[in-house]
Design an enzyme around this catalytic site. Structure first.
Site, PDB file in Angstrom:
ATOM      1  N   PRO A   1     -12.567   0.263  -0.847  1.00  0.00           N
ATOM      2  CA  PRO A   1     -11.833  -1.015  -0.855  1.00  0.00           C
ATOM      3  C   PRO A   1     -10.477  -0.991  -0.149  1.00  0.00           C
ATOM      4  O   PRO A   1      -9.852  -2.043  -0.006  1.00  0.00           O
ATOM      5  CB  PRO A   1     -11.664  -1.329  -2.351  1.00  0.00           C
ATOM      6  CG  PRO A   1     -11.853  -0.036  -3.052  1.00  0.00           C
ATOM      7  CD  PRO A   1     -12.750   0.809  -2.205  1.00  0.00           C
TER       8      PRO A   1
ATOM      9  N   TYR B   1       0.872  -1.179   0.000  1.00  0.00           N
ATOM     10  CA  TYR B   1       0.000   0.000   0.000  1.00  0.00           C
ATOM     11  C   TYR B   1       0.909   1.228   0.000  1.00  0.00           C
ATOM     12  O   TYR B   1       1.705   1.402   0.928  1.00  0.00           O
ATOM     13  CB  TYR B   1      -0.874   0.038   1.260  1.00  0.00           C
ATOM     14  CG  TYR B   1      -2.018  -0.954   1.277  1.00  0.00           C
ATOM     15  CD1 TYR B   1      -1.834  -2.275   1.688  1.00  0.00           C
ATOM     16  CD2 TYR B   1      -3.301  -0.555   0.909  1.00  0.00           C
ATOM     17  CE1 TYR B   1      -2.882  -3.172   1.717  1.00  0.00           C
ATOM     18  CE2 TYR B   1      -4.370  -1.461   0.940  1.00  0.00           C
ATOM     19  CZ  TYR B   1      -4.152  -2.757   1.342  1.00  0.00           C
ATOM     20  OH  TYR B   1      -5.191  -3.651   1.371  1.00  0.00           O
TER      21      TYR B   1
ATOM     22  N   TYR C   1      -6.954  -5.833   9.959  1.00  0.00           N
ATOM     23  CA  TYR C   1      -6.783  -6.260   8.567  1.00  0.00           C
ATOM     24  C   TYR C   1      -7.038  -7.761   8.421  1.00  0.00           C
ATOM     25  O   TYR C   1      -7.702  -8.190   7.470  1.00  0.00           O
ATOM     26  CB  TYR C   1      -5.384  -5.892   8.077  1.00  0.00           C
ATOM     27  CG  TYR C   1      -5.258  -5.926   6.578  1.00  0.00           C
ATOM     28  CD1 TYR C   1      -5.708  -4.872   5.794  1.00  0.00           C
ATOM     29  CD2 TYR C   1      -4.697  -7.022   5.929  1.00  0.00           C
ATOM     30  CE1 TYR C   1      -5.604  -4.905   4.411  1.00  0.00           C
ATOM     31  CE2 TYR C   1      -4.588  -7.060   4.549  1.00  0.00           C
ATOM     32  CZ  TYR C   1      -5.045  -6.002   3.804  1.00  0.00           C
ATOM     33  OH  TYR C   1      -4.945  -6.042   2.424  1.00  0.00           O
TER      34      TYR C   1
HETATM   35  P1  FAD Z   1     -22.462  -8.250  -5.089  1.00  0.00           P
HETATM   36  O1  FAD Z   1     -21.145  -8.913  -5.281  1.00  0.00           O
HETATM   37  O2  FAD Z   1     -22.677  -6.909  -5.688  1.00  0.00           O
HETATM   38  O3  FAD Z   1     -23.582  -9.248  -5.607  1.00  0.00           O
HETATM   39  C1  FAD Z   1     -24.927  -8.871  -5.799  1.00  0.00           C
HETATM   40  C2  FAD Z   1     -25.546  -9.719  -6.889  1.00  0.00           C
HETATM   41  O4  FAD Z   1     -26.928  -9.369  -7.031  1.00  0.00           O
HETATM   42  C3  FAD Z   1     -24.895  -9.480  -8.244  1.00  0.00           C
HETATM   43  O5  FAD Z   1     -24.543 -10.720  -8.833  1.00  0.00           O
HETATM   44  C4  FAD Z   1     -25.959  -8.740  -9.029  1.00  0.00           C
HETATM   45  O6  FAD Z   1     -25.890  -9.009 -10.433  1.00  0.00           O
HETATM   46  C5  FAD Z   1     -27.239  -9.276  -8.410  1.00  0.00           C
HETATM   47  N1  FAD Z   1     -28.393  -8.395  -8.567  1.00  0.00           N
HETATM   48  C6  FAD Z   1     -28.441  -7.040  -8.578  1.00  0.00           C
HETATM   49  N2  FAD Z   1     -29.704  -6.605  -8.765  1.00  0.00           N
HETATM   50  C7  FAD Z   1     -30.479  -7.708  -8.858  1.00  0.00           C
HETATM   51  C8  FAD Z   1     -31.873  -7.907  -9.061  1.00  0.00           C
HETATM   52  N3  FAD Z   1     -32.718  -6.883  -9.208  1.00  0.00           N
HETATM   53  N4  FAD Z   1     -32.339  -9.179  -9.120  1.00  0.00           N
HETATM   54  C9  FAD Z   1     -31.507 -10.237  -8.979  1.00  0.00           C
HETATM   55  N5  FAD Z   1     -30.170 -10.093  -8.809  1.00  0.00           N
HETATM   56  C10 FAD Z   1     -29.657  -8.849  -8.738  1.00  0.00           C
HETATM   57  N6  FAD Z   1     -13.954  -6.746  -0.600  1.00  0.00           N
HETATM   58  C11 FAD Z   1     -13.103  -7.461   0.159  1.00  0.00           C
HETATM   59  O7  FAD Z   1     -13.558  -8.071   1.136  1.00  0.00           O
HETATM   60  N7  FAD Z   1     -11.761  -7.561  -0.105  1.00  0.00           N
HETATM   61  C12 FAD Z   1     -11.206  -6.900  -1.156  1.00  0.00           C
HETATM   62  O8  FAD Z   1     -10.015  -7.055  -1.417  1.00  0.00           O
HETATM   63  C13 FAD Z   1     -12.067  -6.081  -1.960  1.00  0.00           C
HETATM   64  N8  FAD Z   1     -11.582  -5.423  -3.032  1.00  0.00           N
HETATM   65  C14 FAD Z   1     -12.445  -4.762  -3.866  1.00  0.00           C
HETATM   66  C15 FAD Z   1     -11.922  -4.132  -4.982  1.00  0.00           C
HETATM   67  C16 FAD Z   1     -12.780  -3.454  -5.842  1.00  0.00           C
HETATM   68  C17 FAD Z   1     -12.199  -2.755  -7.038  1.00  0.00           C
HETATM   69  C18 FAD Z   1     -14.189  -3.457  -5.603  1.00  0.00           C
HETATM   70  C19 FAD Z   1     -15.144  -2.770  -6.550  1.00  0.00           C
HETATM   71  C20 FAD Z   1     -14.718  -4.089  -4.496  1.00  0.00           C
HETATM   72  C21 FAD Z   1     -13.855  -4.735  -3.622  1.00  0.00           C
HETATM   73  N9  FAD Z   1     -14.342  -5.394  -2.484  1.00  0.00           N
HETATM   74  C22 FAD Z   1     -13.472  -6.063  -1.666  1.00  0.00           C
HETATM   75  C23 FAD Z   1     -15.781  -5.373  -2.183  1.00  0.00           C
HETATM   76  C24 FAD Z   1     -16.525  -6.647  -2.640  1.00  0.00           C
HETATM   77  O9  FAD Z   1     -16.291  -6.876  -4.012  1.00  0.00           O
HETATM   78  C25 FAD Z   1     -18.037  -6.512  -2.359  1.00  0.00           C
HETATM   79  O10 FAD Z   1     -18.217  -6.067  -1.036  1.00  0.00           O
HETATM   80  C26 FAD Z   1     -18.777  -7.849  -2.558  1.00  0.00           C
HETATM   81  O11 FAD Z   1     -18.919  -8.111  -3.939  1.00  0.00           O
HETATM   82  C27 FAD Z   1     -20.179  -7.830  -1.917  1.00  0.00           C
HETATM   83  O12 FAD Z   1     -20.859  -9.013  -2.214  1.00  0.00           O
HETATM   84  P2  FAD Z   1     -22.446  -9.034  -2.316  1.00  0.00           P
HETATM   85  O13 FAD Z   1     -22.812 -10.436  -2.612  1.00  0.00           O
HETATM   86  O14 FAD Z   1     -23.020  -8.353  -1.131  1.00  0.00           O
HETATM   87  O15 FAD Z   1     -22.797  -8.088  -3.540  1.00  0.00           O
HETATM   88  C1  PHB Z   2      -7.211  -6.734  -4.614  1.00  0.00           C
HETATM   89  O1  PHB Z   2      -6.305  -7.581  -4.697  1.00  0.00           O
HETATM   90  O2  PHB Z   2      -8.067  -6.608  -5.501  1.00  0.00           O
HETATM   91  C2  PHB Z   2      -7.268  -5.835  -3.440  1.00  0.00           C
HETATM   92  C3  PHB Z   2      -6.346  -5.978  -2.424  1.00  0.00           C
HETATM   93  C4  PHB Z   2      -6.408  -5.139  -1.317  1.00  0.00           C
HETATM   94  C5  PHB Z   2      -7.392  -4.162  -1.252  1.00  0.00           C
HETATM   95  C6  PHB Z   2      -8.318  -4.046  -2.268  1.00  0.00           C
HETATM   96  C7  PHB Z   2      -8.264  -4.872  -3.371  1.00  0.00           C
HETATM   97  O3  PHB Z   2      -7.429  -3.328  -0.184  1.00  0.00           O
END
Ligand code: FAD
Ligand code: PHB
Length: 402
Positions: A296, A204, A388
């Site tokens: 994130p 980081y 973490y």
């Molecule tokens: P989502 O993954 O958003 O899943 C929701 C699902 O519902 C989707 O498949 C969607 O298509 C579906 N959906 C939406 N609307 C409808 C509808 N009307 N009807 C039916 N289905 C629907 N988290 C970490 O813990 N560690 C990390 O390292 C990390 N890095 C990240 C990096 C980036 C760049 C990003 C963007 C996010 C990161 N996150 C990280 C966060 C993590 O990706 C999300 O918190 C996680 O995806 C949440 O899961 P979820 O199932 O709640 O939601």
């Molecule tokens: C990743 O590998 O995508 C990643 C790692 C650490 C973070 C967020 C995303 O804090």
């Protein structure tokens, strides 16, 4: 019109919905999962990478950890880099042996979809016009269209696992939810590159030009991010310009830098902190990003989703097996306490490592002093490390039938 009946109707097949479906299955509770996107889209979406110790333990206890065990990369430490120097934080040493595991969210989702299909319990991809009604009664109904046929699911509960942009949270009547939000004045430009990771652990970086993060997905794929303005268009960034910016921010005075390779995916993600509470309305329970979003930087989003559904599965198990509804009543309070601790940590990591457009010279010197203190005090490093790798689970695995 196809009429279906189940115990729990789950909206969304992201990590929250799929994990909940499997936890319920392990307890003999029936569910139907309805997902608006295709299977390929859900698997290919590039997002999280870092799994807390507790999330790894949960996936293993659920019997869905074979891929994680084979291909997950355990990290005992991480680096914080500023003023051109990397400082190591030995998380395992500071937390009595805990670590994080780097395993792509798309791998987690792929493994969970395969496990779901093996149970033969229903999972509808490509569902259109998903809606629901009667969540304030004891028999809510989910409606959707699939393969040209209108369907209705009659269920006991609806689990809103449909992410931040889903329909579940917005369908709760005005005045029921309190919402708390902070939108950050930057986003992350992220890439996947065909290049062997040049460090075994995440780095980081707080650089004069802004935040940058070195991560990975496998022994041959590097994942990098850098801070950009929130409305930045990825089209304005050539591959050459991306590499120049990443290398400028990440190269340290000892010569360490990421390896360069072909960029195979790129995109810009805005950053937001958001909480909606309570995470319940009648028989609708929100879980994961549907109820809360973290920036994130703390790598907490997917891990919070896993924690929510563990608490929810425990409550539903107690309801079906013993007719107890007190754990359903406590669901939101138990989750929200952890959510706020993750919010605080993610906000702190974000503000400590990013440059803010409105900061002045005082703010920046204070930020550098924060990083100096963090990387030279065992107490400060221990605080970062224990958050973490993840705070202890809110409820025991046994109470959720594992
Ligand atoms: P989502 O993954 O958003 O899943 C929701 C699902 O519902 C989707 O498949 C969607 O298509 C579906 N959906 C939406 N609307 C409808 C509808 N009307 N009807 C039916 N289905 C629907 N988290 C970490 O813990 N560690 C990390 O390292 C990390 N890095 C990240 C990096 C980036 C760049 C990003 C963007 C996010 C990161 N996150 C990280 C966060 C993590 O990706 C999300 O918190 C996680 O995806 C949440 O899961 P979820 O199932 O709640 O939601
Ligand atoms: C990743 O590998 O995508 C990643 C790692 C650490 C973070 C967020 C995303 O804090």
């Amino acid at each position: 019109m196809g009429s279906l009946r189940t115990q729990v109707g789950i909206v969304g097949a992201g990590p929250a919905g799929l994990l909940l479906g499997h936890l319920l299955h392990l307890n003999g509770i029936d569910s139907i999962i309805v997902e608006s996107r295709s299977r390929e889209y859900v698997i290919d979406r590039v997002r999280a990478g870092v799994l807390e110790q507790g999330t790894v333990d949960l996936l293993m206890a659920m019997g869905v950890g074979a891929g994680l065990e084979r291909r997950g990369l355990r990290h005992d430490g991480l680096f914080i880099s500023f003023r051109g120097r990397r400082h190591h934080i030995d998380m395992a040493d500071l937390t009595g042996g805990k670590a994080i595991t780097v395993y792509g969210q798309n791998e987690v989702v792929k493994d969970l979809i395969e496990s779901r299909i093996a149970t033969t319990r229903p999972l509808y991809f490509d569902a259109e016009h998903v809606s629901f009604s009667a969540v304030d009664s004891s028999s809510p109904i989910i409606r959707f269209r699939h393969g040209g046929v209108d369907r209705e699911i009659h269920c006991d509960f609806v689990a809103g696992c449909d992410g931040f942009h889903g329909i579940c949270r917005p369908s709760i009547p005005n005045g029921v939810l309190a919402t708390y939000e902070r939108v950050y004045p930057f986003g992350w430009l992220g890439i996947l590159a065909e290049a062997a990771p040049s460090s075994d652990e995440l780095v980081y970086t707080c650089h004069e030009r802004g935040f940058a993060l070195f991560s990975m997905r496998s022994p041959t794929i590097t994942r990098l991010y850098c801070q950009v303005p929130p409305d930045e268009s990825i089209d304005g960034w050539s591959d050459g310009a991306i590499w120049e910016e990443m290398l400028t921010r990440m190269t340290t005075s000892d010569g360490w830098k990421p390896n360069v390779g072909r960029i195979i995916q790129k995109g810009v993600t805005p950053m937001r902190s958001f909480v909606a509470a309570p995470m319940r309305h009648g028989r609708l329970f929100l879980a994961g990003d549907a109820a809360h979003i973290v920036p994130p930087t703390g790598a907490k989003g997917l891990n919070l989703a896993a924690s929510d559904v563990l608490v929810l599965a425990r409550a539903m198990k107690a309801f079906y097996e013993r007719g107890r509804s007190d754990w359903l009543d406590e669901y939101s309070d138990v989750c929200v306490r952890r959510v706020w601790k993750a919010q605080r940590f993610s906000w702190w990591m974000t503000s400590t490592l990013h440059r803010f457009p409105d900061e002045n010279a005082f703010d920046h010197q204070r930020q550098i002093a924060d990083l100096d203190y963090l990387t030279s005090s065992r107490a400060a490093m221990t605080s970062l490390a224990e958050q973490y790798v993840g705070l202890a689970p809110e409820v025991s695995f046994e109470s959720a039938g594992l």
